[in-house]
Design a protein around this motif. Structure first.
Motif, PDB file in Angstrom:
ATOM      1  N   LEU A   1     -17.002   4.060 -15.885  1.00 24.62           N
ATOM      2  CA  LEU A   1     -17.135   5.127 -15.296  1.00 24.62           C
ATOM      3  C   LEU A   1     -15.975   6.154 -15.016  1.00 24.62           C
ATOM      4  CD1 LEU A   1     -19.214   3.944 -11.507  1.00 24.62           C
ATOM      5  CD2 LEU A   1     -19.734   5.669 -14.033  1.00 24.62           C
ATOM      6  N   ASP A   2     -15.318   5.737 -16.172  1.00 25.46           N
ATOM      7  CA  ASP A   2     -14.417   6.985 -16.696  1.00 25.46           C
ATOM      8  C   ASP A   2     -14.566   8.381 -15.944  1.00 25.46           C
ATOM      9  OD1 ASP A   2     -12.758   4.756 -17.494  1.00 25.46           O
ATOM     10  OD2 ASP A   2     -12.115   5.083 -18.741  1.00 25.46           O
ATOM     11  N   THR A   3     -15.869   8.952 -16.677  1.00 21.27           N
ATOM     12  CA  THR A   3     -15.710  10.369 -16.884  1.00 21.27           C
ATOM     13  C   THR A   3     -16.328  10.771 -15.575  1.00 21.27           C
ATOM     14  OG1 THR A   3     -17.855  10.027 -17.776  1.00 21.27           O
ATOM     15  CG2 THR A   3     -16.424  10.856 -18.890  1.00 21.27           C
TER      16      THR A   3
ATOM     17  N   HIS B   1      -9.527   7.906 -15.903  1.00 17.83           N
ATOM     18  CA  HIS B   1      -8.909   8.176 -17.590  1.00 17.83           C
ATOM     19  C   HIS B   1      -7.035   8.302 -17.800  1.00 17.83           C
ATOM     20  CE1 HIS B   1      -8.892   8.485 -22.312  1.00 17.83           C
ATOM     21  NE2 HIS B   1      -9.112   7.045 -22.119  1.00 17.83           N
ATOM     22  N   LEU B   2      -6.508   7.931 -17.836  1.00 18.77           N
ATOM     23  CA  LEU B   2      -5.400   8.714 -18.348  1.00 18.77           C
ATOM     24  C   LEU B   2      -4.920   9.650 -19.332  1.00 18.77           C
ATOM     25  CD1 LEU B   2      -2.875   5.438 -17.157  1.00 18.77           C
ATOM     26  CD2 LEU B   2      -3.723   7.126 -16.188  1.00 18.77           C
ATOM     27  N   LYS B   3      -5.377  10.532 -19.648  1.00 19.49           N
ATOM     28  CA  LYS B   3      -5.139  11.217 -20.858  1.00 19.49           C
ATOM     29  C   LYS B   3      -3.802  12.202 -21.631  1.00 19.49           C
ATOM     30  CE  LYS B   3      -9.484  13.297 -18.323  1.00 19.49           C
ATOM     31  NZ  LYS B   3     -10.034  12.781 -18.883  1.00 19.49           N
ATOM     32  N   PHE B   4      -2.792  11.642 -21.152  1.00 15.75           N
ATOM     33  CA  PHE B   4      -1.324  12.281 -21.498  1.00 15.75           C
ATOM     34  C   PHE B   4      -1.325  11.460 -22.896  1.00 15.75           C
ATOM     35  CE2 PHE B   4      -0.727   9.422 -18.002  1.00 15.75           C
ATOM     36  CZ  PHE B   4       0.488   7.992 -18.937  1.00 15.75           C
ATOM     37  N   GLU B   5      -0.137  12.226 -23.751  1.00 10.05           N
ATOM     38  CA  GLU B   5      -0.377  11.578 -25.127  1.00 10.05           C
ATOM     39  C   GLU B   5       1.172  10.191 -25.158  1.00 10.05           C
ATOM     40  OE1 GLU B   5       1.334  14.448 -27.598  1.00 10.05           O
ATOM     41  OE2 GLU B   5       1.780  12.938 -29.639  1.00 10.05           O
ATOM     42  N   GLY B   6      -0.004   9.486 -26.112  1.00 12.41           N
ATOM     43  CA  GLY B   6       0.714   8.165 -25.468  1.00 12.41           C
ATOM     44  C   GLY B   6       0.059   7.199 -24.743  1.00 12.41           C
ATOM     45  N   ALA B   7      -0.548   7.820 -23.935  1.00 13.87           N
ATOM     46  CA  ALA B   7      -1.391   6.843 -22.874  1.00 13.87           C
ATOM     47  C   ALA B   7      -2.282   5.335 -23.572  1.00 13.87           C
ATOM     48  CB  ALA B   7      -2.503   7.086 -22.048  1.00 13.87           C
TER      49      ALA B   7
ATOM     50  N   SER C   1       1.357  -9.492 -12.039  1.00 13.53           N
ATOM     51  CA  SER C   1       2.589  -9.663 -12.977  1.00 13.53           C
ATOM     52  C   SER C   1       3.358  -8.371 -13.063  1.00 13.53           C
ATOM     53  CB  SER C   1       1.797  -9.660 -14.359  1.00 13.53           C
ATOM     54  OG  SER C   1       0.483 -10.534 -14.552  1.00 13.53           O
ATOM     55  N   LYS C   2       3.546  -7.797 -11.679  1.00 13.71           N
ATOM     56  CA  LYS C   2       4.502  -6.973 -11.646  1.00 13.71           C
ATOM     57  C   LYS C   2       3.994  -5.335 -12.231  1.00 13.71           C
ATOM     58  CE  LYS C   2       6.520  -9.593  -9.233  1.00 13.71           C
ATOM     59  NZ  LYS C   2       7.766 -10.133  -9.126  1.00 13.71           N
ATOM     60  N   LEU C   3       2.464  -5.167 -13.002  1.00 15.72           N
ATOM     61  CA  LEU C   3       1.916  -4.046 -13.588  1.00 15.72           C
ATOM     62  C   LEU C   3       1.949  -2.748 -12.147  1.00 15.72           C
ATOM     63  CD1 LEU C   3       2.028  -6.133 -15.864  1.00 15.72           C
ATOM     64  CD2 LEU C   3       0.511  -4.115 -16.672  1.00 15.72           C
ATOM     65  N   ARG C   4       1.455  -1.637 -11.743  1.00 16.86           N
ATOM     66  CA  ARG C   4       0.486  -1.047 -11.213  1.00 16.86           C
ATOM     67  C   ARG C   4      -0.631  -0.468 -11.522  1.00 16.86           C
ATOM     68  NH1 ARG C   4       2.941   0.888  -6.037  1.00 16.86           N
ATOM     69  NH2 ARG C   4       0.862   0.751  -5.807  1.00 16.86           N
ATOM     70  N   ALA C   5      -1.273  -1.799 -10.999  1.00 17.89           N
ATOM     71  CA  ALA C   5      -2.600  -2.265 -12.088  1.00 17.89           C
ATOM     72  C   ALA C   5      -3.647  -0.732 -11.244  1.00 17.89           C
ATOM     73  CB  ALA C   5      -3.167  -3.709 -12.376  1.00 17.89           C
ATOM     74  N   PHE C   6      -4.760  -0.450 -11.865  1.00 13.82           N
ATOM     75  CA  PHE C   6      -6.118  -0.174 -10.905  1.00 13.82           C
ATOM     76  C   PHE C   6      -6.957  -0.176 -11.586  1.00 13.82           C
ATOM     77  CE2 PHE C   6      -4.437   3.384 -13.999  1.00 13.82           C
ATOM     78  CZ  PHE C   6      -5.779   4.215 -14.521  1.00 13.82           C
ATOM     79  N   GLY C   7      -8.150  -0.207 -10.288  1.00 17.86           N
ATOM     80  CA  GLY C   7     -10.103  -0.354 -10.870  1.00 17.86           C
ATOM     81  C   GLY C   7     -10.519   0.751  -9.937  1.00 17.86           C
ATOM     82  N   ALA C   8     -11.789   1.361 -10.696  1.00 16.40           N
ATOM     83  CA  ALA C   8     -12.081   2.262 -10.110  1.00 16.40           C
ATOM     84  C   ALA C   8     -13.455   1.888 -10.661  1.00 16.40           C
ATOM     85  CB  ALA C   8     -11.387   3.469 -10.811  1.00 16.40           C
TER      86      ALA C   8
END
Ligand SMILES: Cc1ncc(C[n+]2csc(CCOP(=O)(O)OP(=O)(O)O)c2C)c(N)n1
Ligand SMILES: [Mg+2]
Length: 694
Positions: free
Chosen positions: A405-407, A412-418, A450-457
């Motif tokens: 459901l990103d849109t 969505h992480l849109k910046f360059e290199g994401a 595992s120490k990431l700052r993870a998210f789910g949407a």
């Protein structure tokens, strides 16, 4: 020494002694507690012993070593298996500051206190409560779900931090699971994604013991599990005798040799004694064996029948020489490598260090947007997407995604290199979970551990599909992040199947979950500030689909009040208000409109924006009294949701403008009118509350 009918042909005496020590510790602990499951630990002891002693890259002296192999016991009812291993391997305790202590994670005394109050050995393994427990398990399916998150994290960490000459991350994730785990949908969702992502660092060991609690597994579980997993894209191997250390060794080696896809090892086993003719029913049914059966079992294992909690000489030393020595060597080499790495790549090393301690990078809140007053405004999902993108550029270990459901969720992480996390790009920051909400919850938890700052949407309504994982995040005290958009009937046309009603009340009821429902774009910024600084609590961020006005903060008070959970947004011109209007999220502006109307009529009103009940509960009595003075009895709460719980704030004279039914499919304006969410209705409610309080 008596061996089973399927003798462990190549087992040395010490191997067998160690295996039977695990078995009898489990038997004795369950018998003493008169509660628990001895059968699974008895049946799985050889597989666990072989894995820990010969394969697991784990240093008992340093249980938080970042590149350790992870061991997950998804069939958490077999907890005594894990406690026995932690004790025998000499795993040390770690404190809340992540410092390793000079005391055991689990002592023999702790094992004698199995399932007793405040012991280190609760009925099911609890992360944070017992060092060395990698995740809380018990609700079947969650542990294997977490293991996929850990494997994703392993791949991501390797892609991000490994540098030429510095292989910092290459750990494997091993998960034990049972029939129950593999029957649960969450495990299937997670396995499907793991296969798609070709997570070759992941190995599930399936205890194919043909029984579940009620009786034979065939009463409800007859599919071909091996074929199913092959269909997911897993490599599947078979061990036809769970006591055969050679076969176990071969299957573990096969996993290590493969690595281009996840592995399932189907382990044919016999619950309880570990021998077919001795399959006992009580062990299969999750009860203590009983004194008589305990004696028979010990006799069968060649154990002194009267001995209790016996750890024969040489067993702990044997573990020290196996997993202990191997783990220490590996970890010391790694620490040395990390020292050199710190010199060659100081910035990356510092990032890793911060991650491991759940600290934020310097400048984590750089470039956060701020939003000018705007009567038309912007949907909070939109403003949140902007804030998230700014934050994720500052904190490189924010990684996540949505359940297809990103849109809509704007996550969505849109910046360059994401980049997109895929089988050919494990450094990507955007994870495509697919339409698998429950697994997304379990995977986000595994990544967060595992120490990431993870998210789910996903849509707020579908938080129901992942509630068990949210609950476990709260129980584990991990800062997992769940982003929910389309948060009310205000989503409009999709109708009552998609319009959340009871979800706010239901998630607010989870202890330790920080739920935030911001009212406008600037509250969104402040909500994110709160969330980013959480270290031991999960958060649920609840956002609108529809535009909401951006308040003029020169007229009303600053959005920084969000940090306190509730704050006075607009107050009576002088002195105590006649009525308090309180609301969250998209209903706050209705209260502000009503406030202006009431003021014009000479009724003194106060508006309290209340984005987070539980943050507000954390404030002291003085602050509660300041925001909601006891003497003001006329109170109105407005929320497009079930009114459940609001009475604690509005009191006996208060009025709740809420939802007493499901919603309806129609354009937003019509839905809001039909269900009475207009500022005129709020004015009416205020009059009623004032009348009632007199
Ligand atoms: C989600 C969930 N539902 C039910 C239970 C209760 N429960 C604990 S063990 C078990 C049987 C599981 O069978 P299996 O995984 O084959 O374990 P075994 O008895 O073979 O060790 C059940 C139903 C649970 N722990 N979690
Ligand atoms: Mg079973």
């Amino acid at each position: 020494m008596v061996t089973s009918e399927h003798p462990v042909a190549t087992a040395s005496q010490l191997d067998l002694l160690s295996i039977n020590t695990i078995r009898t510790l489990a038997i004795d602990a369950v018998q003493k507690a008169n509660s628990g499951h001895p059968g699974a630990p008895m049946g799985l002891a050889p597989a666990a012993y072989c894995l820990w002693q010969q394969f697991l890259r784990y240093d008992p002296e340093d249980p938080t070593w970042p590149n350790r192999d992870r061991f997950v016991l998804s069939n958490g009812h077999a907890s005594m298996l894990l406690y026995a291993l932690l004790y025998l391997a000499g795993v040390r305790a770690v404190n809340a500051k992540y410092e390793t202590l000079d005391e055991p994670a689990v002592s023999l005394d702790d094992i004698k206190q199995f399932r007793q109050i405040d012991s280190k050995t609760p009925g099911h393994p609890e992360y944070r409560h017992t060092s060395g427990v990698e995740t809380t398990t018990g609700p079947l399916g969650q542990g294997v779900g977490n293991s996929v998150g850990m494997a994703i994290a392993g791949k991501w960490l390797a892609a991000r931090f490994n540098q030429p000459g510095f292989e910092l991350f290459d750990f494997n994730v091993w998960a034990f699971c049972g029939d129950g785990d593999l029957m649960e949908g969450v495990a299937s969702e997670a396995a499907s994604l793991a296969g798609h992502l070709k997570l070759g660092n992941l190995c599930w060991i399936y205890d194919n013991n043909h029984v579940t609690l009620d009786g034979p597994a065939v009463w409800s579980f007859t599919e071909d599990v091996a074929e199913r997993f092959k269909g997911y894209g897993w490599s599947v191997s078979h061990v036809t005798d769970a006591n055969d250390l050679n076969a176990l060794t071969n299957s573990y080696n096969k996993f290590l040799d493969g690595k281009d896809r996840p592995s399932l090892i189907v382990l044919d086993s016999h619950i309880g004694y570990g021998a077919p003719h001795k399959q006992d029913t009580s062990a299969a049914h999750g009860e203590a064996l009983g004194e008589e059966e305990v004696r028979l079992a010990k006799k069968f294992y060649g154990w002194p029948e009267d001995a209790k909690f016996l750890v024969p000489d040489g067993v702990r030393e044997h573990f020290r020489d196996g997993i202990g020595r191997r783990g220490r060597d590996l970890r010391e080499k790694w620490r040395k490598r990390f020292n050199d790495y710190s010199k060659a790549h100081p910035e990356l090393a510092q990032q890793l260090d911060r991650m491991q301690h759940r600290e934020l990078p310097q400048g984590w809140d750089r470039n956060l947007p701020s939003f000018p007053p705007d009567a038309k405004g912007v949907a909070t999902r939109e403003s949140s997407g902007k804030v998230l993108n700014a934050l994720a550029q500052n904190t490189p270990w924010i990684v996540g995604g949505s359940a297809d459901l990103d849109t809509s969720t704007k996550t969505h992480l849109k910046f360059e290199g994401a980049g997109e996390f895929q089988q050919d790009n494990y450094g990507g920051r955007n994870i495509h979970f697919g339409v698998r909400q429950h697994a997304m919850g379990a995977i986000v938890n595994g990544m967060t551990i595992s120490k990431l700052r993870a998210f789910g949407a996903t849509f707020f309504n579908f938080s129901d599909y992942m509630r068990p994982s949210i609950r476990l995040a709260a129980l584990m005290e991990i800062p997992a992040l769940f982003i929910y958009t389309h948060d009310s009937i205000g989503l409009g046309e999709d109708g009552p199947t998609h319009q959340p009603i009871e979800q706010l009340a239901s998630l607010r009821a989870i202890p330790g979950l920080t739920l935030l429902r911001p009212a406008d774009a600037n509250e969104v910024v402040e909500a994110w500030r709160v969330i980013m600084q959480l270290r031991h609590e999960p958060a649920a961020l609840v956002l609108t689909r529809q535009a909401v006005p951006t308040f003029d903060r020169s007229k009303y008070s600053s959005a920084s009040g969000v940090a306190k959970g509730a704050y006075i947004l607009a107050d009576a011109p002088s002195g105590m208000p006649d009525v308090i209007l309180m609301a969250t999220g998209s209903e706050v502006y209705l209260c502000v409109d009503a406030y202006e109307k009431l003021n014009a009529e000479g009724i003194k009103a106060r508006v309290v924006s209340m984005p987070s009940w539980n943050l507000f509960e954390h404030q002291d009595d003085d602050y509660h009294e300041e925001v909601l003075p006891f003497s003001v009895k006329a109170r109105v709460a407005v929320e497009q949701a079930a009114p459940f719980g609001w009475s604690q704030y509005v009191g006996p004279h208060g009025v709740v403008v809420g939802m007493r039914s499901f919603g309806a499919s129609a354009p937003l304006k019509d839905v809001q009118k039909k269900f009475g969410f207009t500022s005129d209705q709020v004015v009416e409610a205020a009059r009623e509350a004032i009348a009632r309080s007199r």
